[in-house]
Design a protein around this motif. Sequence first.
Motif, PDB file in Angstrom:
ATOM      1  N   UNK A 256       0.820  -1.218   0.000  1.00  0.00           N
ATOM      2  CA  UNK A 256       0.000   0.000   0.000  1.00  0.00           C
ATOM      3  C   UNK A 256       0.848   1.261   0.000  1.00  0.00           C
ATOM      4  N   UNK A 257       2.000   1.195   0.659  1.00  0.00           N
ATOM      5  CA  UNK A 257       2.836   2.392   0.772  1.00  0.00           C
ATOM      6  C   UNK A 257       3.313   2.870  -0.602  1.00  0.00           C
ATOM      7  N   UNK A 258       3.772   1.927  -1.434  1.00  0.00           N
ATOM      8  CA  UNK A 258       4.279   2.284  -2.760  1.00  0.00           C
ATOM      9  C   UNK A 258       3.254   2.056  -3.864  1.00  0.00           C
ATOM     10  N   UNK A 259       2.078   1.536  -3.489  1.00  0.00           N
ATOM     11  CA  UNK A 259       1.029   1.200  -4.450  1.00  0.00           C
ATOM     12  C   UNK A 259       1.580   0.272  -5.534  1.00  0.00           C
ATOM     13  N   UNK A 260       2.317  -0.753  -5.086  1.00  0.00           N
ATOM     14  CA  UNK A 260       2.985  -1.676  -6.004  1.00  0.00           C
ATOM     15  C   UNK A 260       2.414  -3.079  -5.848  1.00  0.00           C
ATOM     16  N   UNK A 261       2.122  -3.697  -6.990  1.00  0.00           N
ATOM     17  CA  UNK A 261       1.638  -5.075  -7.023  1.00  0.00           C
ATOM     18  C   UNK A 261       2.792  -6.004  -7.409  1.00  0.00           C
ATOM     19  N   UNK A 262       2.828  -7.173  -6.769  1.00  0.00           N
ATOM     20  CA  UNK A 262       3.741  -8.236  -7.178  1.00  0.00           C
ATOM     21  C   UNK A 262       2.914  -9.323  -7.848  1.00  0.00           C
ATOM     22  N   UNK A 263       3.280  -9.663  -9.076  1.00  0.00           N
ATOM     23  CA  UNK A 263       2.559 -10.682  -9.831  1.00  0.00           C
ATOM     24  C   UNK A 263       3.368 -11.972  -9.884  1.00  0.00           C
ATOM     25  N   UNK A 264       2.661 -13.086  -9.993  1.00  0.00           N
ATOM     26  CA  UNK A 264       3.328 -14.369 -10.121  1.00  0.00           C
ATOM     27  C   UNK A 264       2.375 -15.418 -10.651  1.00  0.00           C
ATOM     28  N   UNK A 265       2.891 -16.611 -10.905  1.00  0.00           N
ATOM     29  CA  UNK A 265       2.082 -17.731 -11.385  1.00  0.00           C
ATOM     30  C   UNK A 265       1.160 -18.188 -10.256  1.00  0.00           C
ATOM     31  N   UNK A 266      -0.135 -18.393 -10.532  1.00  0.00           N
ATOM     32  CA  UNK A 266      -1.092 -18.673  -9.456  1.00  0.00           C
ATOM     33  C   UNK A 266      -0.864 -19.979  -8.712  1.00  0.00           C
ATOM     34  N   UNK A 267      -0.614 -21.073  -9.442  1.00  0.00           N
ATOM     35  CA  UNK A 267      -0.661 -22.379  -8.777  1.00  0.00           C
ATOM     36  C   UNK A 267       0.079 -23.425  -9.610  1.00  0.00           C
ATOM     37  N   UNK A 268       0.055 -24.642  -9.108  1.00  0.00           N
ATOM     38  CA  UNK A 268       0.798 -25.730  -9.749  1.00  0.00           C
ATOM     39  C   UNK A 268       0.233 -26.066 -11.116  1.00  0.00           C
ATOM     40  N   UNK A 269      -1.084 -26.030 -11.269  1.00  0.00           N
ATOM     41  CA  UNK A 269      -1.682 -26.357 -12.562  1.00  0.00           C
ATOM     42  C   UNK A 269      -1.128 -25.462 -13.658  1.00  0.00           C
ATOM     43  N   UNK A 270      -1.083 -24.160 -13.417  1.00  0.00           N
ATOM     44  CA  UNK A 270      -0.600 -23.224 -14.427  1.00  0.00           C
ATOM     45  C   UNK A 270       0.903 -23.390 -14.643  1.00  0.00           C
ATOM     46  N   UNK A 271       1.642 -23.593 -13.557  1.00  0.00           N
ATOM     47  CA  UNK A 271       3.103 -23.745 -13.689  1.00  0.00           C
ATOM     48  C   UNK A 271       3.458 -24.992 -14.494  1.00  0.00           C
ATOM     49  N   UNK A 272       2.808 -26.094 -14.186  1.00  0.00           N
ATOM     50  CA  UNK A 272       3.077 -27.340 -14.922  1.00  0.00           C
ATOM     51  C   UNK A 272       2.657 -27.185 -16.375  1.00  0.00           C
TER      52      UNK A 272
END
Length: 517
Positions: free
Chosen positions: A351-367
């Motif tokens: 909230x301080x920097x109003x920055x989002x960190x994105x990543x792969x949701x789960x094992x299904x998507x990663x595999x």
Amino acid sequence: MTELRYPVGEQDFAKIRTQNLVYVDKTEVLYRLVTTRSYYFLSRPRRFGKSLMLSTLRYYFEGRRELFQGLAMERLEQDWTVHPVIYLDMSRGKSINMFSFRSMVNAMLADYEKIFRITRGDADSYGTRLLRIIDAAYEATGQGVVVLIDEYDAPLLDSIDKPEQLDEIRQQVRDLYSPLKAKAAQLRFVMLTGITKFSQLSIFSELNNLSNISMESDYEAICGITEHEMLTQLRPGIEQLAQRMDITMDECVAQLKEYYDGYHFSEELTDIYNPFSLLSALASRRLGLNWFGTATPSWLIDVMRHYNLDLTEMDDIQTDQSRFDQPTQQIVDVVPVLYQSGYLTIKDYDRHSDTYTLGIPNKEVRVGLGKSLTHYSSENAANRKDFLRRAYFNFIDRGDLDGFMARLADFLHSIPYDATVASEKHYQSVLYAVLASFGADVMAEDRTSDGRADIVLRLPQDIFVIELKYGKTVDAAMEQLHRKDYAAKWRGDGRRIRLLGMNINADTRTIDAWRCE
């Protein structure tokens, strides 16, 4: 035990209710939706429940009270006023050309023209026809008209790699939706759903009263399944799955969470399970790549390759909110496309920097991504990949690291020279994709106090900290592992720590030496 029937692929609310299929009750949040504002846009990935949500709204506005017995809506709604509903399903516009697009839209509008006895002029545009339908519906009933547009962007996304067709369809779609502001006085409720917000379509500037709730915390769980919903409304199915898999209920929940949880659609970070994947797993009583295999367009993998984005870079992407709304029809940044399509999600918010960190949701998507990208790298080496997979599980089950490394070297050697890049980063990404495709618990660019380990592979008994070199020596790899002490952060884990160094020969483009300590 009672047989549970799941609505896998079924998007019609009436069929689900009348055929006694399992339904996760979303009607409380839908009641809040219809009593708060009147114009909405919602973006969610494919097969995430958007069509079922609109179908539920359709029957609600049509006054079909009997379908809502036992649901929150029956308790909350008192009036059940019947409204005329215009439902346009644009998801039919896939694998499309201009002829099929025009045929699709003509057929949908013609159905309503027949209902309201409207004579169409040969030169009438789509917008003129929809305007007349709204007028006729309002005059015939005296009630505000409801317009629901499902997957408004499907014809656009299907034409994204055909610029001339995309431009023509964009103009036609813009004309079709134009009455939605002009007829505000006659409209009770309007909702558009889609995967992405085509910001240059101009619909979103013309419809300046359209509320984009895609990242609003009040509606983050309007599609998808929360953990609370899963553990309460879907508990009998989880018990049956656990029994079939011969594991405990807690173990079953943990595996479902690993495979299908992890989606977040607002800064509140409420965990959302992929509904198609979760219901498919409960219906078939087995875990699998349910959503990935049905929802991944081939052009998406091509776009990732074009912009040189690999799996090693997809778990720590920092961005602000403006990046979520980049125009999709002119792709200059693959990250918004991956987020809107469901291959990335919000993992953290500062909230301080109003920055989002994105990543792969789960094992299904990663595999799934690992399988797709590995196939792209070596599509003519299917047998070698099968041998490598077998060697990987022999390595896990029997500790045969020699066999795995031999098969890995053979697989790397099979990749065509024109599909390789002369860099350590390329081979790091290939190794990571291979391990991910096998369902491994694997991390790339693992941060430590003194740098980043190339890859960390976590097995039931061991943790392998891996350093890869290109055109150097295995001694250089091992020296860096010791000097940087990448393993330090894992020593309190309880598993045995193994240091694995390897070198890729620049001439043979495969492993020429490796060592494990």
